[in-house]
Design a protein around this motif. Structure first.
Motif, short mmCIF file in Angstrom:
data_model
loop_
_atom_site.label_atom_id
_atom_site.label_comp_id
_atom_site.label_asym_id
_atom_site.label_seq_id
_atom_site.Cartn_x
_atom_site.Cartn_y
_atom_site.Cartn_z
N ASP A 259 74.70 -96.58 24.73
CA ASP A 259 75.73 -96.15 23.76
C ASP A 259 75.57 -94.72 23.34
O ASP A 259 74.45 -94.23 22.99
CB ASP A 259 76.42 -97.01 23.03
CG ASP A 259 75.51 -97.56 22.11
OD1 ASP A 259 74.85 -96.86 21.58
OD2 ASP A 259 75.85 -98.68 21.38
N LYS A 260 76.55 -94.32 22.47
CA LYS A 260 76.55 -93.03 21.58
C LYS A 260 75.51 -93.13 20.60
O LYS A 260 75.02 -92.15 20.18
CB LYS A 260 77.87 -92.80 20.99
CG LYS A 260 78.96 -92.44 21.95
CD LYS A 260 80.33 -92.24 21.19
CE LYS A 260 81.32 -92.02 22.08
NZ LYS A 260 82.72 -91.61 21.37
N ASN A 261 75.27 -94.41 20.12
CA ASN A 261 74.10 -94.54 19.18
C ASN A 261 72.60 -94.78 19.97
O ASN A 261 71.65 -94.92 19.05
CB ASN A 261 74.36 -95.38 18.06
CG ASN A 261 75.68 -95.53 17.25
OD1 ASN A 261 75.81 -94.26 16.86
ND2 ASN A 261 76.51 -96.26 17.25
N ARG A 263 71.85 -97.38 21.68
CA ARG A 263 71.22 -98.67 21.88
C ARG A 263 71.92 -99.24 23.30
O ARG A 263 72.86 -98.82 23.91
CB ARG A 263 72.43 -99.59 20.86
CG ARG A 263 71.97 -100.86 20.96
CD ARG A 263 72.81 -101.65 19.78
NE ARG A 263 72.30 -103.18 19.78
CZ ARG A 263 72.88 -103.87 18.96
NH1 ARG A 263 74.01 -103.61 18.61
NH2 ARG A 263 72.33 -105.08 18.94
N GLY A 269 74.38 -103.16 23.04
CA GLY A 269 75.08 -101.91 22.82
C GLY A 269 76.28 -101.87 23.41
O GLY A 269 76.54 -102.45 24.46
N SER A 271 79.58 -98.38 23.49
CA SER A 271 80.70 -97.84 22.59
C SER A 271 82.04 -98.36 22.82
O SER A 271 82.35 -98.16 24.18
CB SER A 271 80.27 -96.36 22.82
OG SER A 271 79.19 -95.89 22.42
#
Length: 327
Positions: A259-261, A263, A269, A271
């Protein structure tokens, strides 16, 4: 893990191209609509709709329901019924999925190898004894007699396996991939042989696992990235449904999707992309029409006793990440 039976009554082969039959949307984006105003109209109940397909001058969508119902439209707004894929149940299903009945789940449609390929799910509620099958036709007919059933694509029989429902087909140039799965062992991806429409090589688990609420994948490609959209939460509870959609991306259709982070989708994870908004409760089964930024979801209509319906959405992109919104 579907309960739609209580909700719905109603290639490359020797150099042949896998590119889709021309599918150019005639609908231009308009201003963002109020949650009070549904864009899609018509008497076509829709749950777990397929990717909307364009064949000739018409659009088609395949839905969960008895004998695999078909909806059709000329403009993506006004929809009507177009019959069913099947008139009888293919004989292989009754041995693969005991107690199946007549209701097919969560189909998907894609054009490759010079034909339309419609993948369909066979299961019973809460069971991992499931199968995905394939039926084909050179153009999309509205009579079951014109479809050719190609039999089993993939099968599952235990909670430790990827549940063989909810196929999502991606045609990527000369390559074809299938994402699928629901709860149990998570979401898997296979490479598909374009000449047969069936898996080749091993399966890779790319999201979920451990019985968590991951299902209804949608695998697409935009630019140099592959994007995996997946439903979290629970469907099939009408106005109490809790479905919402998350996304991860990868440079490979086999992941890892993050995802955006950063994860991984195999570690919880994802987003957030789309959830309940006003009358649009529990959106799910996202897909994108090939060659466009138009797509669709089903939702449970808060203005109509939570009945499942089709609605169109649009994809926009910023910084390599998607936004999905209703028209």
């Amino acid at each position: 893990m579907k309960t739609t039976s209580i909700l719905l009554s109603a290639s490359v082969l020797l150099g042949l191209s896998c590119q889709p039959e021309p599918q150019v949307s005639t609908v231009e984006p308009d201003q963002q609509r109020s949650n009070a105003n549904a864009r899609v109209s018509g008497n076509v109940p829709s749950h777990d709709p397929s990717t909307i397909a364009r064949s000739g001058s018409n659009y088609f969508v395949f839905n969960t329901g008895d004998y695999l119902p078909i909806g059709t439209s000329t403009n993506l707004v006004n929809w009507g019924g177009a019959g069913n894929v099947f008139r009888t149940i293919p004989s292989w299903i009754n041995s693969a999925v005991p107690g199946f009945g007549t209701q097919f789940w969560a189909p998907d449609a894609a054009y490759f190898n010079g034909r339309w390929n419609v993948y369909y799910s066979c299961s019973t509620f809460g069971s991992s004894t499931s199968a995905i099958g394939l039926v084909t036709a050179p153009t999309i007919p509205t009579s079951g007699a014109q479809w050719t059933d190609r039999g089993q694509v993939v099968r599952s029989s235990s909670n430790s396996d990827v549940n063989a429902i909810d196929p999502s087909i991606l045609v990527d140039g000369s390559s074809v991939y299938m994402a699928y799965g629901s709860f149990f062992a998570g979401i898997g991806v296979y490479r598909i042989d374009p000449s047969t429409g069936k898996p080749t090589g091993g399966r890779t688990i790319v999201a979920g696992g451990g019985g968590a609420d991951w299902e209804a994948p949608c695998l697409i490609k935009e630019g140099s990235y592959y994007y995996l959209f997946v439903n979290r939460g629970y469907c099939c509870r009408q106005a109490n449904s809790t479905y919402y959609i998350v996304v991860g991306r990868s440079s490979s259709p086999f992941g890892p999707f993050v995802d955006k982070n950063g994860r991984s989708l195999t570690s919880g994870g994802g987003s957030f992309v789309l959830g309940t908004q006003g009358r649009y409760i529990g959106p799910g089964q996202l897909s994108r029409i090939a060659g466009t930024q138009n797509g669709s979801v089903h939702y449970y209509d808060g203005n109509d006793n939570g009945n499942p319906k089709l609605e169109t959405v649009r994809f926009t992109w910023s910084g390599g990440w998607p936004t999905v919104a209703y028209y």
